[in-house]
Design a protein around this motif. Structure first.
Motif, mmCIF file in Angstrom:
data_model
loop_
_atom_site.group_PDB
_atom_site.id
_atom_site.type_symbol
_atom_site.label_atom_id
_atom_site.label_comp_id
_atom_site.label_asym_id
_atom_site.label_seq_id
_atom_site.Cartn_x
_atom_site.Cartn_y
_atom_site.Cartn_z
ATOM 1 N N GLY A 33 0.801 -1.209 0.000
ATOM 2 C CA GLY A 33 0.000 0.000 0.000
ATOM 3 C C GLY A 33 0.839 1.265 0.000
ATOM 4 N N SER A 34 0.152 2.402 -0.033
ATOM 5 C CA SER A 34 0.807 3.710 -0.003
ATOM 6 C C SER A 34 1.221 4.041 1.419
ATOM 7 C CB SER A 34 -0.147 4.795 -0.524
ATOM 8 O OG SER A 34 -0.509 4.544 -1.860
ATOM 9 N N LEU A 35 2.424 4.584 1.583
ATOM 10 C CA LEU A 35 2.944 4.913 2.902
ATOM 11 C C LEU A 35 2.156 6.067 3.518
ATOM 12 C CD1 LEU A 35 5.194 4.358 4.994
ATOM 13 C CD2 LEU A 35 6.539 6.132 3.854
ATOM 14 N N LYS A 36 1.665 5.863 4.745
ATOM 15 C CA LYS A 36 0.898 6.891 5.449
ATOM 16 C C LYS A 36 1.683 7.510 6.604
ATOM 17 C CE LYS A 36 -2.934 7.758 5.172
ATOM 18 N NZ LYS A 36 -3.590 8.897 4.489
ATOM 19 N N ALA A 37 2.636 6.764 7.176
ATOM 20 C CA ALA A 37 3.343 7.224 8.374
ATOM 21 C C ALA A 37 4.453 8.189 7.998
ATOM 22 C CB ALA A 37 3.911 6.022 9.133
ATOM 23 N N LYS A 38 4.077 9.413 7.651
ATOM 24 C CA LYS A 38 5.062 10.404 7.222
ATOM 25 C C LYS A 38 5.203 11.558 8.203
ATOM 26 C CE LYS A 38 4.733 9.496 2.252
ATOM 27 N NZ LYS A 38 4.562 10.110 0.917
ATOM 28 N N GLY A 39 4.671 11.408 9.411
ATOM 29 C CA GLY A 39 4.856 12.434 10.420
ATOM 30 C C GLY A 39 3.576 13.162 10.777
ATOM 31 N N THR A 40 3.706 14.122 11.686
ATOM 32 C CA THR A 40 2.575 14.900 12.156
ATOM 33 C C THR A 40 2.203 15.981 11.140
ATOM 34 O OG1 THR A 40 4.027 16.454 13.287
ATOM 35 C CG2 THR A 40 3.262 14.542 14.555
ATOM 36 N N VAL A 41 1.100 16.663 11.403
ATOM 37 C CA VAL A 41 0.698 17.786 10.548
ATOM 38 C C VAL A 41 1.787 18.855 10.544
ATOM 39 C CG1 VAL A 41 -0.994 19.635 10.252
ATOM 40 C CG2 VAL A 41 -1.754 17.346 10.886
ATOM 41 N N GLU A 42 2.435 19.060 11.703
ATOM 42 C CA GLU A 42 3.511 20.041 11.769
ATOM 43 C C GLU A 42 4.653 19.661 10.821
ATOM 44 O OE1 GLU A 42 2.768 18.966 16.017
ATOM 45 O OE2 GLU A 42 1.450 18.736 14.269
ATOM 46 N N ASN A 43 5.056 18.377 10.839
ATOM 47 C CA ASN A 43 6.111 17.903 9.929
ATOM 48 C C ASN A 43 5.704 18.072 8.479
ATOM 49 O OD1 ASN A 43 6.580 15.102 12.162
ATOM 50 N ND2 ASN A 43 7.688 17.029 12.162
#
Length: 437
Positions: A33-43
């Protein structure tokens, strides 16, 4: 504190009840699948930049951030407990040689908490989607549908982490994550009655192939953060994270169904289903590739910051024998992020907007997916604000991102996407010693 916890729970319930598929990208067909764990909204509002750490925001990418320094407001004797929840909405225009379509998805993105342990330790835990699968692809010859592919599911991640301040400038941290979830997909090759002089008619019964993979496994993420004043006003911040290669177990099932399709709505009705023995493919191990991220930047504490981050992921080691095609290959992925923030006056009493944090950034990513000898790249620009709410240091973060993924070469799909993200970042002071009885 109770009011803040209730607010977080309400936000979680609202996001989860509204959320549907975590993605609507046809490229989520590949891998897990597509990667979702790319950080917080701030990141994400700073182009995906994750090297910046402070005492009031959770950093999902670097576990060394759990050991953040004490706050001057607390006389350098305490750190706040930090908790955050976030969700997002995605809208995409999919373009191919045969036409275009509009798709959208809304999803819960993360729930996390970080808290101090003693003077130099910090502890964190959370839950977030790691990857997401959500697609519906149809092939046509003229007006006749030839193939239909559907997929849903993804991998979730629950993690525990510990950070330690080695010195006043250097911190080390480790996350241990449990990955779990399932991926379901189906494929139909349509069969027609060909009658001379008339339009083709679907035969009454069609066959559908169904696949399901239940995934589970552990992995580790190691992080370092460094910060130091290089002049009276300028601070240097640097960060490094490394995720070693690991495996995730996949228990696989395959079945075939006889179905009837409504010619008007396209709805599928199952007549009967039988399972297929997969033998050596019934249980497989998938490789989660190693990942390295390193970056640095400079800024004035509580005022502004600008940084650059480079990531490298060894995705050429990945393969999925259950879902594979001859035209697909995985190569090493890489990415570059540039971003930062500006706060006019975090301590202003005369103007609310001077206490707002303004963020912006951009990124370029080689996703590591290669289809028909075309590498799938992604580019995006992001913007965001951190709005002070409630008590000291708590804020609501809003972020927007525009970009594109893929290509129209070789009859592939180009995605032009818009993402809107929102999170609550709440802080409070626990474990405070009473001065008076």
């Amino acid at each position: 504190m109770i009011k803040k916890l209730v607010l977080v729970l309400i936000a979680c319930f609202a996001l989860q009840s509204y959320a549907q598929e975590g993605t609507a990208s046809p490229y989520s067909f590949y891998g897990i699948g597509s990667l979702k764990a790319k950080g917080t909204v701030e990141n994400r509002s700073m182009g995906g930049l994750s090297i910046y750490t402070d005492s009031i925001h959770v950093n999902l990418r670097n576990p060394a951030s759990y050991a953040s320094p004490n706050l001057k407001l607390y006389n350098e004797k305490n750190r706040p407990v930090k908790f955050t929840v976030g969700g997002s909405y995605n809208s995409s225009t999919l373009k191919a040689d045969s036409g275009e379509a509009e798709v959208s998805a809304t999803t819960f993105d993360y729930l996390a908490l970080s808290m101090p342990l003693g003077k130099d330790f910090g502890f964190g835990f959370g839950l977030l989607p790691y990857t997401a699968v959500g697609y519906k692809i149809e092939d046509f010859e003229g007006d006749d549908i030839v193939n239909r592919y559907r997929g849903e599911g993804g991998v979730n991640r629950a993690y525990l982490g510990l950070g330690y301040r080695l010195t006043d400038k250097l911190s080390l941290g480790v996350d241990v994550s449990y990955n779990f979830g399932n991926i379901q997909n189906s494929a139909i090759e349509f069969v027609y009655d060909e009658i001379e002089g008339e339009d083709n008619q679907l035969v009454q019964y069609q066959s559908r192939e169904n696949n399901r993979s239940d995934l589970s496994g552990l992995n580790v993420n190691i992080g370092l953060t460094y910060h130091s004043m290089i002049t009276e006003k300028l601070e240097l911040q640097a960060g490094l994270t490394y995720t070693p290669q690991s495996t995730i177990a996949s228990k696989n099932q395959r079945s075939f169904s006889t179905i009837v399709i409504n010619g008007n709505s396209g709805q599928e009705f199952v007549v009967n289903t039988f399972d297929v023995e997969l033998d050596e493919l019934q249980e497989t191990d998938l490789t989660l590739p190693s990942r390295l991220a390193i970056g640095g930047g400079i800024g004035q504490p509580r005022k502004w910051f600008a940084g650059l981050e480079y990531t490298l992921q060894n995705t050429s080691k990945f393969s999925n024998p259950i879902i594979s095609t001859n035209s697909t290959n995985f190569v090493n992925a890489s990415g570059l992020s540039l971003g930062g923030f500006y706060t006019p006056d975090y301590n202003s009493f005369s103007s609310y907007w001077k206490r707002v944090t303004y963020r912006a950034g951009m990124y370029y990513e080689n996703t590591g997916l290669e289809i028909k000898n075309e590498v799938i790249n992604e580019f995006g620009m992001s913007f965001g604000v951190g709005l002070p709410v409630g008590g000291m240091f708590s804020n609501a973060n809003l972020g927007a991102e525009i970009g594109r993924r893929g290509t129209r070469e070789q009859n592939l799909i180009l995605e032009n996407f818009f993402n809107f993200r929102i999170s609550l970042s709440l802080n409070d002071r626990w474990f405070e010693k009473l001065k008076y009885n």
